[in-house]
Scaffold this active site. Sequence first.
Site, PDB file in Angstrom:
ATOM      1  N   ASP A  60       2.457   2.067   3.908  1.00 46.68           N
ATOM      2  CA  ASP A  60       1.589   3.223   3.675  1.00 46.68           C
ATOM      3  C   ASP A  60       2.449   4.457   3.375  1.00 46.68           C
ATOM      4  O   ASP A  60       2.181   5.555   3.852  1.00 46.68           O
ATOM      5  CB  ASP A  60       0.648   3.487   4.851  1.00 46.68           C
ATOM      6  CG  ASP A  60      -0.613   4.256   4.452  1.00 46.68           C
ATOM      7  OD1 ASP A  60      -0.681   4.717   3.295  1.00 46.68           O
ATOM      8  OD2 ASP A  60      -1.514   4.397   5.282  1.00 46.68           O
ATOM      9  N   GLU A  66       0.872  -1.172   0.000  1.00 48.04           N
ATOM     10  CA  GLU A  66       0.000   0.000   0.000  1.00 48.04           C
ATOM     11  C   GLU A  66       0.906   1.218   0.000  1.00 48.04           C
ATOM     12  O   GLU A  66       1.055   1.921   0.985  1.00 48.04           O
ATOM     13  CB  GLU A  66      -0.939   0.049   1.213  1.00 48.04           C
ATOM     14  CG  GLU A  66      -1.986   1.157   1.057  1.00 48.04           C
ATOM     15  CD  GLU A  66      -2.831   1.392   2.291  1.00 48.04           C
ATOM     16  OE1 GLU A  66      -2.923   2.555   2.714  1.00 48.04           O
ATOM     17  OE2 GLU A  66      -3.394   0.415   2.818  1.00 48.04           O
ATOM     18  N   HIS A 114       1.964   4.683  -2.043  1.00 51.02           N
ATOM     19  CA  HIS A 114       1.270   5.629  -2.907  1.00 51.02           C
ATOM     20  C   HIS A 114       2.230   6.440  -3.767  1.00 51.02           C
ATOM     21  O   HIS A 114       3.367   6.703  -3.377  1.00 51.02           O
ATOM     22  CB  HIS A 114       0.422   6.566  -2.048  1.00 51.02           C
ATOM     23  CG  HIS A 114      -0.491   5.822  -1.122  1.00 51.02           C
ATOM     24  ND1 HIS A 114      -1.565   5.092  -1.576  1.00 51.02           N
ATOM     25  CD2 HIS A 114      -0.482   5.662   0.230  1.00 51.02           C
ATOM     26  CE1 HIS A 114      -2.184   4.539  -0.539  1.00 51.02           C
ATOM     27  NE2 HIS A 114      -1.536   4.863   0.560  1.00 51.02           N
ATOM     28  N   HIS A 161      -9.175   0.759  -0.733  1.00 54.50           N
ATOM     29  CA  HIS A 161      -8.454   1.757   0.052  1.00 54.50           C
ATOM     30  C   HIS A 161      -9.425   2.808   0.581  1.00 54.50           C
ATOM     31  O   HIS A 161     -10.445   3.090  -0.044  1.00 54.50           O
ATOM     32  CB  HIS A 161      -7.383   2.428  -0.817  1.00 54.50           C
ATOM     33  CG  HIS A 161      -6.528   3.402  -0.082  1.00 54.50           C
ATOM     34  ND1 HIS A 161      -6.825   4.752  -0.026  1.00 54.50           N
ATOM     35  CD2 HIS A 161      -5.390   3.231   0.632  1.00 54.50           C
ATOM     36  CE1 HIS A 161      -5.901   5.372   0.698  1.00 54.50           C
ATOM     37  NE2 HIS A 161      -5.024   4.473   1.110  1.00 54.50           N
TER      38      HIS A 161
END
Length: 316
Positions: free
Chosen positions: A279, A7, A9, A158
């Site tokens: 994250d 995860e 980004h 998400h």
Amino acid sequence: MKKITLEEHFSAPEALGYRLAKQFPANYANDIRARLQDIEAFRLPEMDLYGIDMQVLSLNAPGIQGETDTATAINKARQVNDSLAELIRKHPTRFSGFAALPLQDPKAAADELERAVTQLGLKGALVNGHTNGEYLDQQKFWGVFERAQGLGVPIYLHPNDSPREQLKAYDGYPELLGATWNWGMETATHALRLVFGGVFNEFPATTLILGHMGEMLPYVLARLDERWDAFKPNSKLKKAPSQYIKENMLVTTSGNVSAASLLCALLTLGAEHILFSVDYPYQSTRDVTHFIETAPISDVDKEKICYRNVERVLKL
């Protein structure tokens, strides 16, 4: 120990722009923006420093889900996915990726998922919550799950803000918005809509991934089953809600640096259903890697969580 995170980004030049919570100070927001767009200066050096072998990249929220014009959403999704595929081509051992989907047009979204997987080599899709207030349990979106099942790829659900009309409960309490509380509740509810709406009955081989140690769902499995029993005569479900969560969902450690949460997920779901994530760039790679390296679990389970499970699920 080898580590693959999923995860993580990024922001492509073609992206719609990204939203940062209003309470974030300006210097923090500026740093996040820089890291979302960077590969060489921040991302790869940080991966090397803390032993991250590969990141599975996805478009920063709200991404394509935040677009109100259907034609623009379709075009932007293709452009973002092409950019992601090119980035992966330049760094094939360090990055993989999830496609962005224009769910404003469900048929176009299913087609884009297939193109992204079969032509671009992406490993599934990440959906940033609802699309303009519409949730994936609606039957018009089921073609996306059918395509994902046929391709053998997961969909990562998400967080996103709840639709505006559902935010009244937070009036006067802005600190409860975003990652503090609203995103987890919103995403857990979205996932449960898929369960109770019958999506996994129709597409039993579908895999849904939830971040943040399962958006609190592992903690409430027994309660879900107990209360569902009272509604069983009118339910669409063929088995207890917890069974769908255990059989059709995986969870990642993203943004949840808590041994207690990890142990809860381990006890309720099993190590085979937990995937390591940072994250990035919202969480500290240093803190998250230290957390998993020192977690009070066996080395065998750490290997599953850090890389073996994701290699199996994404066929890396």
